[in-house]
Design a protein around this motif. Sequence first.
Motif, PDB file in Angstrom:
ATOM      1  N   VAL A   1       8.036  44.423  -0.513  1.00  0.00           N
ATOM      2  CA  VAL A   1       8.973  43.566   0.224  1.00  0.00           C
ATOM      3  C   VAL A   1      10.139  43.169  -0.686  1.00  0.00           C
ATOM      4  N   GLU A   2       9.837  42.787  -1.911  1.00  0.00           N
ATOM      5  CA  GLU A   2      10.891  42.402  -2.856  1.00  0.00           C
ATOM      6  C   GLU A   2      11.866  43.550  -3.101  1.00  0.00           C
ATOM      7  N   LEU A   3      11.352  44.775  -3.086  1.00  0.00           N
ATOM      8  CA  LEU A   3      12.196  45.947  -3.304  1.00  0.00           C
ATOM      9  C   LEU A   3      12.936  46.389  -2.040  1.00  0.00           C
ATOM     10  N   GLY A   4      12.571  45.798  -0.896  1.00  0.00           N
ATOM     11  CA  GLY A   4      13.220  46.160   0.361  1.00  0.00           C
ATOM     12  C   GLY A   4      12.660  47.412   1.005  1.00  0.00           C
ATOM     13  N   VAL A   5      11.456  47.828   0.596  1.00  0.00           N
ATOM     14  CA  VAL A   5      10.878  49.056   1.145  1.00  0.00           C
ATOM     15  C   VAL A   5      10.574  48.905   2.632  1.00  0.00           C
ATOM     16  N   HIS A   6      10.219  47.699   3.054  1.00  0.00           N
ATOM     17  CA  HIS A   6       9.945  47.496   4.483  1.00  0.00           C
ATOM     18  C   HIS A   6      11.187  47.787   5.324  1.00  0.00           C
ATOM     19  N   GLU A   7      12.349  47.457   4.794  1.00  0.00           N
ATOM     20  CA  GLU A   7      13.591  47.739   5.512  1.00  0.00           C
ATOM     21  C   GLU A   7      13.867  49.242   5.553  1.00  0.00           C
ATOM     22  N   LEU A   8      13.594  49.937   4.435  1.00  0.00           N
ATOM     23  CA  LEU A   8      13.746  51.392   4.427  1.00  0.00           C
ATOM     24  C   LEU A   8      12.856  52.021   5.486  1.00  0.00           C
ATOM     25  N   ALA A   9      11.670  51.436   5.665  1.00  0.00           N
ATOM     26  CA  ALA A   9      10.682  51.990   6.591  1.00  0.00           C
ATOM     27  C   ALA A   9      10.912  51.569   8.034  1.00  0.00           C
ATOM     28  N   GLY A  10      11.912  50.730   8.280  1.00  0.00           N
ATOM     29  CA  GLY A  10      12.198  50.295   9.636  1.00  0.00           C
ATOM     30  C   GLY A  10      11.150  49.376  10.209  1.00  0.00           C
ATOM     31  N   THR A  11      10.518  48.589   9.336  1.00  0.00           N
ATOM     32  CA  THR A  11       9.505  47.651   9.778  1.00  0.00           C
ATOM     33  C   THR A  11       9.849  46.275   9.212  1.00  0.00           C
ATOM     34  N   THR A  12       8.940  45.319   9.337  1.00  0.00           N
ATOM     35  CA  THR A  12       9.216  43.961   8.868  1.00  0.00           C
ATOM     36  C   THR A  12       8.310  43.602   7.702  1.00  0.00           C
ATOM     37  N   ALA A  13       8.738  42.608   6.953  1.00  0.00           N
ATOM     38  CA  ALA A  13       7.923  42.112   5.847  1.00  0.00           C
ATOM     39  C   ALA A  13       6.582  41.602   6.366  1.00  0.00           C
ATOM     40  N   GLU A  14       6.607  40.978   7.527  1.00  0.00           N
ATOM     41  CA  GLU A  14       5.375  40.427   8.101  1.00  0.00           C
ATOM     42  C   GLU A  14       4.372  41.541   8.420  1.00  0.00           C
ATOM     43  N   GLU A  15       4.846  42.676   8.934  1.00  0.00           N
ATOM     44  CA  GLU A  15       3.940  43.777   9.253  1.00  0.00           C
ATOM     45  C   GLU A  15       3.315  44.355   7.985  1.00  0.00           C
ATOM     46  N   LEU A  16       4.110  44.471   6.947  1.00  0.00           N
ATOM     47  CA  LEU A  16       3.605  45.006   5.689  1.00  0.00           C
ATOM     48  C   LEU A  16       2.571  44.056   5.075  1.00  0.00           C
ATOM     49  N   ARG A  17       2.880  42.776   5.077  1.00  0.00           N
ATOM     50  CA  ARG A  17       1.930  41.792   4.542  1.00  0.00           C
ATOM     51  C   ARG A  17       0.645  41.758   5.367  1.00  0.00           C
ATOM     52  N   ALA A  18       0.779  41.875   6.685  1.00  0.00           N
ATOM     53  CA  ALA A  18      -0.395  41.846   7.554  1.00  0.00           C
ATOM     54  C   ALA A  18      -1.295  43.049   7.291  1.00  0.00           C
ATOM     55  N   PHE A  19      -0.696  44.200   7.042  1.00  0.00           N
ATOM     56  CA  PHE A  19      -1.498  45.382   6.728  1.00  0.00           C
ATOM     57  C   PHE A  19      -2.354  45.126   5.495  1.00  0.00           C
ATOM     58  N   ALA A  20      -1.738  44.580   4.449  1.00  0.00           N
ATOM     59  CA  ALA A  20      -2.478  44.307   3.210  1.00  0.00           C
ATOM     60  C   ALA A  20      -3.589  43.292   3.445  1.00  0.00           C
ATOM     61  N   GLU A  21      -3.322  42.284   4.224  1.00  0.00           N
ATOM     62  CA  GLU A  21      -4.332  41.257   4.501  1.00  0.00           C
ATOM     63  C   GLU A  21      -5.528  41.858   5.232  1.00  0.00           C
ATOM     64  N   HIS A  22      -5.266  42.682   6.217  1.00  0.00           N
ATOM     65  CA  HIS A  22      -6.342  43.261   7.008  1.00  0.00           C
ATOM     66  C   HIS A  22      -7.123  44.315   6.224  1.00  0.00           C
ATOM     67  N   ALA A  23      -6.455  45.001   5.296  1.00  0.00           N
ATOM     68  CA  ALA A  23      -7.116  46.050   4.525  1.00  0.00           C
ATOM     69  C   ALA A  23      -7.997  45.487   3.423  1.00  0.00           C
ATOM     70  N   GLY A  24      -7.779  44.231   3.059  1.00  0.00           N
ATOM     71  CA  GLY A  24      -8.556  43.618   1.980  1.00  0.00           C
ATOM     72  C   GLY A  24      -7.625  43.097   0.918  1.00  0.00           C
ATOM     73  N   PRO A  25      -7.176  41.859   1.036  1.00  0.00           N
ATOM     74  CA  PRO A  25      -6.106  41.340   0.181  1.00  0.00           C
ATOM     75  C   PRO A  25      -6.376  41.395  -1.310  1.00  0.00           C
ATOM     76  N   ALA A  26      -7.641  41.265  -1.715  1.00  0.00           N
ATOM     77  CA  ALA A  26      -7.951  41.222  -3.145  1.00  0.00           C
ATOM     78  C   ALA A  26      -8.282  42.594  -3.723  1.00  0.00           C
ATOM     79  N   ARG A  27      -8.263  43.630  -2.915  1.00  0.00           N
ATOM     80  CA  ARG A  27      -8.640  44.960  -3.393  1.00  0.00           C
ATOM     81  C   ARG A  27      -7.711  45.445  -4.486  1.00  0.00           C
ATOM     82  N   THR A  28      -8.287  45.995  -5.549  1.00  0.00           N
ATOM     83  CA  THR A  28      -7.495  46.571  -6.634  1.00  0.00           C
ATOM     84  C   THR A  28      -7.843  48.042  -6.855  1.00  0.00           C
TER      85      THR A  28
END
Length: 226
Positions: A27-54
């Motif tokens: 999001v800080e790099l603006g990749v969500h904008e390149l992808a034609g999506t929103t910061a909220e959608e990108l953050r939500a994906f990470a949350e649903h996939a497992g926020p603490a996963r490394t």
Amino acid sequence: MPDAPSPTPSPVLPALPPLTAQAEHLVELGVHELAGTTAEELRAFAEHAGPARTDALLAVHPDRAPASALAPLLRHEGKPGFVVTDMPDVDDFAPYAVELPEAPFYLVTGLDRGDHMANWSPDEALPALTEAHRTPLLLTEGIHWVLQQPAALARNLCFMTIGSRLRKPNGTYDARTPAIWISNGTGRDGRERRNAPKVGWCWWNNRHTWLGFASTTGRKEEGEYR
């Protein structure tokens, strides 16, 4: 197959940042904008996939964020990344021997830089990866990896991304094969680009002692992990 060039073990890379941190960095790099999506959608994906996963890399589908747009976001010693001048068709390199999820975001697991395959050719490396039940990284996945884990790119320990190839109109494949390494600032790169991350190419049948073959154990859509 050629032997490994040295018995020296590969350096152990640090764990990837948690998925939520990866999403925030994109999001800080603006990749969500390149992808034609929103910061909220990108953050939500990470949350649903497992926020603490490394143990997984958050990747954006190459149809949404192509290599030409991602490469300048790379940094090494303060220098921005670039694509070599003789690869103006970089975004035409499509998945090869790889099946991608159709979702805009997906996870890449079991990353390996393939240092043990240094001095192999792509033609030699691909069947070895297949036999090991691994698939090569796409160029965009390799860029995402370095964006999230800069230590993955080190001088003399760089890597090819042979999961991306260019199919020519006659059905054969272009012999250029994408790779990510660190520029020496010579030739057309220009002295000002010395130590900058570089997206370039090598020939399919050539070997290079400083290039491994980055690969993964799998790619999954977020929902497949639940």
